[in-house]
Design a protein around this motif. Structure first.
Motif, PDB file in Angstrom:
ATOM      1  N   ALA A 147     -10.448   2.860   3.042  1.00 15.44           N
ATOM      2  CA  ALA A 147      -9.681   1.865   3.800  1.00 15.44           C
ATOM      3  C   ALA A 147      -9.384   0.633   2.942  1.00 15.44           C
ATOM      4  CB  ALA A 147     -10.450   1.463   5.054  1.00 15.44           C
ATOM      5  N   VAL A 148     -10.379   0.182   2.163  1.00 15.20           N
ATOM      6  CA  VAL A 148     -10.168  -0.961   1.264  1.00 15.20           C
ATOM      7  C   VAL A 148      -9.145  -0.611   0.187  1.00 15.20           C
ATOM      8  CG1 VAL A 148     -11.271  -2.406  -0.500  1.00 15.20           C
ATOM      9  CG2 VAL A 148     -12.436  -1.991   1.675  1.00 15.20           C
ATOM     10  N   TYR A 149      -9.252   0.600  -0.346  1.00 13.28           N
ATOM     11  CA  TYR A 149      -8.290   1.051  -1.357  1.00 13.28           C
ATOM     12  C   TYR A 149      -6.864   1.078  -0.789  1.00 13.28           C
ATOM     13  CZ  TYR A 149      -5.943   4.072  -4.748  1.00 13.28           C
ATOM     14  OH  TYR A 149      -5.058   4.573  -5.669  1.00 13.28           O
ATOM     15  N   ALA A 150      -6.752   1.570   0.456  1.00 21.16           N
ATOM     16  CA  ALA A 150      -5.438   1.596   1.106  1.00 21.16           C
ATOM     17  C   ALA A 150      -4.896   0.183   1.290  1.00 21.16           C
ATOM     18  CB  ALA A 150      -5.538   2.299   2.454  1.00 21.16           C
ATOM     19  N   CYS A 151      -5.775  -0.771   1.605  1.00 15.64           N
ATOM     20  CA  CYS A 151      -5.355  -2.167   1.751  1.00 15.64           C
ATOM     21  C   CYS A 151      -4.764  -2.690   0.439  1.00 15.64           C
ATOM     22  CB  CYS A 151      -6.545  -3.053   2.140  1.00 15.64           C
ATOM     23  SG  CYS A 151      -7.080  -2.870   3.844  1.00 15.64           S
ATOM     24  N   LEU A 152      -5.454  -2.412  -0.664  1.00 15.48           N
ATOM     25  CA  LEU A 152      -5.013  -2.903  -1.967  1.00 15.48           C
ATOM     26  C   LEU A 152      -3.708  -2.242  -2.406  1.00 15.48           C
ATOM     27  CD1 LEU A 152      -8.487  -2.951  -3.765  1.00 15.48           C
ATOM     28  CD2 LEU A 152      -7.240  -4.900  -2.825  1.00 15.48           C
ATOM     29  N   VAL A 153      -3.564  -0.956  -2.110  1.00 21.21           N
ATOM     30  CA  VAL A 153      -2.360  -0.216  -2.519  1.00 21.21           C
ATOM     31  C   VAL A 153      -1.145  -0.604  -1.668  1.00 21.21           C
ATOM     32  CG1 VAL A 153      -1.303   2.076  -2.621  1.00 21.21           C
ATOM     33  CG2 VAL A 153      -3.635   1.733  -3.476  1.00 21.21           C
ATOM     34  N   LEU A 154      -1.356  -0.682  -0.363  1.00 23.07           N
ATOM     35  CA  LEU A 154      -0.247  -0.956   0.552  1.00 23.07           C
ATOM     36  C   LEU A 154       0.160  -2.423   0.573  1.00 23.07           C
ATOM     37  CD1 LEU A 154      -1.388   1.277   3.550  1.00 23.07           C
ATOM     38  CD2 LEU A 154       0.426   1.780   1.895  1.00 23.07           C
TER      39      LEU A 154
END
Length: 398
Positions: A147-154
């Motif tokens: 979820a944190v990775y998705a936040c950084l990517v998106l």
């Protein structure tokens, strides 16, 4: 030997430090983006709608992470050699009965899910317990990282999606912490505590295995009195303080109650209460519930019966008024102590209504509790008969 133990202790400390650092990093990132989100809303003048949305996301993501946690136990249990037993998501349950997986509607207040697996046979080295207990924690942390990775990517292009992911990560870390910290719960231990108890000695590991086997047999509608007797020998006073103390002590008493060996059950409870200082207040109350029932159908010592009206016990009885053993003892107390049949009948009706739709793992327990209530009814009938026989004798002597 000492050097090896020191090295193992140091490795555990290092591992714990790395895990905690990892967890705090995730929480820090989630907290940072949450604050940025709220500051942005304040500037736009839409703080209240934003807070309402964040509150909704907090609840939804908490529910989702709870299910993720149970799925982790299921997945890692399967790869560790366990087999499927019982899996519940909110009010929906899947149960293995008679070799088939059946769907049932069932919920437990205060819990979002539950996963019970059937363990492999207990061998010379015991059973695999680390991955099964760590499964929920690992999956919570993994999904939090994603979820944190998705936040950084998106990025921040869609705030609604962004805040959902941030809170999903936060709840994942929170649930991992709650489950991973080795504490004794009111009724059952945390996953971290289970690992610690199993790691201490083989007896603790066997106690954990027994709990899972009892759950398996309950799924087959086997009464606790009909389960292998050797399972319950590990809960003598000398061992009850360490190996899964609360729940195993309660199981040993439940077996005696199911066999209607009330004097032995009373002695066992007194011994447990004196020696097992690690029992939670809730576990002590449930043992008191059985102790008072034993006395009601026995010699009815006033000092024991008075425990039921103790302020703390009375408060817990009100909180757990729909728990089967509590309803059973309230029924017996109304019949045998208060001599109030109308009150007893009302409690009995409440009991029958509450257990009407009980699935596994309670069907066999329901049958046992009904028998105990019937015994209380028979005891009340015997007292009434004795009183009726004595009254004419008193009249003749006047």
């Amino acid at each position: 030997m000492k050097e090896k133990k020191k090295e193992q202790k140091q490795n555990r400390k290092t591992g714990l430090f790395i895990i905690l650092a990892f967890i705090f990093a995730i929480v820090a990132v989630a907290g940072y983006w949450l604050v940025r989100y709220l500051v942005g809303l304040q500037k736009e003048g839409s703080m209240i709608p934003g807070l309402l949305y964040a509150a909704l996301c907090a609840w939804v993501t908490n529910v989702l992470q709870c299910e993720v946690h149970e799925a982790g136990h299921l997945f890692f249990g399967l790869i560790s050699g366990y087999t499927f037993g019982f899996y519940r998501v909110r009010g929906f349950a899947w149960i293995r009965q008679e070799g088939r997986i059946r769907f049932r509607r069932f919920s437990v207040a205060g819990t979002g899910g539950q996963c019970l697996m059937v363990p492999p046979e207990f061998g010379e080295k015991g059973i695999p317990y680390v991955l099964y207990n760590m499964g929920g924690i690992l999956l919570n942390l993994l999904t939090a990282v994603l979820a944190v990775y998705a936040c950084l990517v998106l990025g921040e292009k869609n705030w609604y999606r962004f805040i959902f992911l941030v809170l999903f990560a936060f709840n994942g870390v929170w649930m991992a912490l709650v489950s991973g910290i080795p504490v004794r719960g009111k009724l059952v231990n945390s996953d971290g505590r289970n690992i610690l108890e199993c790691a201490r000695n083989k007896e603790g590991m066997r106690a954990f295995w027994v709990q899972l086997k009892i759950a398996e047999y309950m799924a087959k509608d086997v009464r606790i009195k009909d389960m292998p007797e050797e399972w319950f020998r590990i809960t003598e006073n000398a061992t009850v303080q360490r190996a899964m103390p609360g729940i195993m002590a309660m199981y040993s008493v439940k077996r005696l109650m199911d066999e209607h060996r009330f004097e032995e059950a009373a002695e066992k409870i007194e011994g447990i209460e004196e020696t097992a200082h690690s029992l939670s207040s809730l576990q002590r109350f449930l043992l008191t519930t059985d102790r008072v029932f034993c006395e009601l159908v026995g010699s009815q010592k006033e000092d024991v019966l008075d425990r039921w009206n103790d302020r703390k016990n009375r408060s817990l009885a009100e909180e757990m008024e729909r728990q089967m053993s509590v309803m059973r003892t309230r029924y017996a107390y109304a019949l045998l102590k208060e001599k109030d049949r109308k009150k007893a009948e009302k409690i009995r009706k409440t009991f029958e209504t509450a257990v009407r739709f009980y699935p596994y793992p309670f069907k066999a327990e329901v049958q046992g509790e009904r028998e105990l209530m019937d015994l209380a009814e028979q005891r009340a009938g015997q007292i009434d008969e004795n009183r009726a026989l004595q009254e004419p004798q008193k009249c003749e002597g006047i």
